[in-house]
Motif scaffolding. Structure first.
Motif, PDB file in Angstrom:
ATOM      1  N   TRP A 117       0.827  -1.200   0.000  1.00 53.67           N
ATOM      2  CA  TRP A 117       0.000   0.000   0.000  1.00 53.67           C
ATOM      3  C   TRP A 117       0.867   1.258   0.000  1.00 53.67           C
ATOM      4  N   SER A 127      -4.319   7.652  -1.979  1.00 57.23           N
ATOM      5  CA  SER A 127      -4.545   6.421  -1.231  1.00 57.23           C
ATOM      6  C   SER A 127      -5.723   5.624  -1.790  1.00 57.23           C
ATOM      7  N   ARG A 128      -6.698   6.300  -2.403  1.00 60.21           N
ATOM      8  CA  ARG A 128      -7.832   5.576  -2.994  1.00 60.21           C
ATOM      9  C   ARG A 128      -7.400   4.749  -4.194  1.00 60.21           C
ATOM     10  N   TRP A 131      -5.375   1.215  -3.022  1.00 65.14           N
ATOM     11  CA  TRP A 131      -6.043   0.025  -2.507  1.00 65.14           C
ATOM     12  C   TRP A 131      -6.329  -1.042  -3.558  1.00 65.14           C
ATOM     13  N   THR A 134      -3.179  -2.874  -4.104  1.00 63.62           N
ATOM     14  CA  THR A 134      -2.840  -3.645  -2.908  1.00 63.62           C
ATOM     15  C   THR A 134      -3.660  -4.933  -2.857  1.00 63.62           C
ATOM     16  N   ARG A 135      -4.949  -4.829  -3.157  1.00 62.40           N
ATOM     17  CA  ARG A 135      -5.795  -6.030  -3.183  1.00 62.40           C
ATOM     18  C   ARG A 135      -5.295  -7.024  -4.230  1.00 62.40           C
TER      19      ARG A 135
END
Length: 166
Positions: A117, A127-128, A131, A134-135
């Motif tokens: 992340w 940051s949006r 994710w 990151t997933r």
């Protein structure tokens, strides 16, 4: 089984190596498939089983090599398709390793997720947007571990069948 029975002792050592290999799927630093394959190799060389031991070793070799190739190729292809760079995975791996020692077991997952992340946050600036990447990275790591564990289980099953049939 007596402790002087060398064939039984070799079988026990081989089984312990295979179990350590299966544990190595989640424990950093333990080479999972090489340990599983090494247990079968030890049994084939020193276990005193019949000629079928070489067929078991050959099958275990094919499974271990195939599992290693698939472990990297399949999740890697998925990550390339989604655009997650290798640098983000390295950051996750490093922080996962640090996390494993700071907070045993759970720190591995937390460190990996946090590292990916953070690397994606720095790369993408939002940051949006970090994710989804990151997933994808977590899903790829899970797929890689699943493939490795299933290959290790198949090697263990081959060894157990060879042990029972010998």
């Amino acid at each position: 089984m007596s402790l002087t029975d060398s064939e039984a002792a070799v079988a026990v050592l081989a089984g312990l190596a295979i179990l350590a290999g299966l544990a190595g799927v989640v424990v950093p630093g333990l080479p999972a498939l090489p340990l599983c394959w090494g247990g079968v190799l030890l049994w084939a060389l020193l276990g005193g089983a019949g000629p079928g031991r070489w067929a078991v070793l050959a099958a275990a070799t094919v499974v271990a090599v195939g599992g290693t190739v698939v472990k990297y190729a399949w999740p890697g292809r998925n990550l390339k398709r989604t655009g997650v760079p290798t640098s983000s995975l390295l950051a996750g791996g490093l922080l996962g390793l640090v996390g494993f020692f700071v907070i045993p077991v759970v720190g591995l997952v937390l460190g990996f997720v946090g590292g990916v992340w953070a690397a994606e946050r720095l790369r993408l600036g939002d940051s949006r947007l970090a994710w989804p990447a990151t997933r994808q990275a977590v899903a790829a790591a899970g797929l890689s571990m699943l493939v490795e564990f299933l290959a290790g289980l198949l090697v263990a099953a081959l060894w157990a069948a060879g042990l029972l049939l010998a």
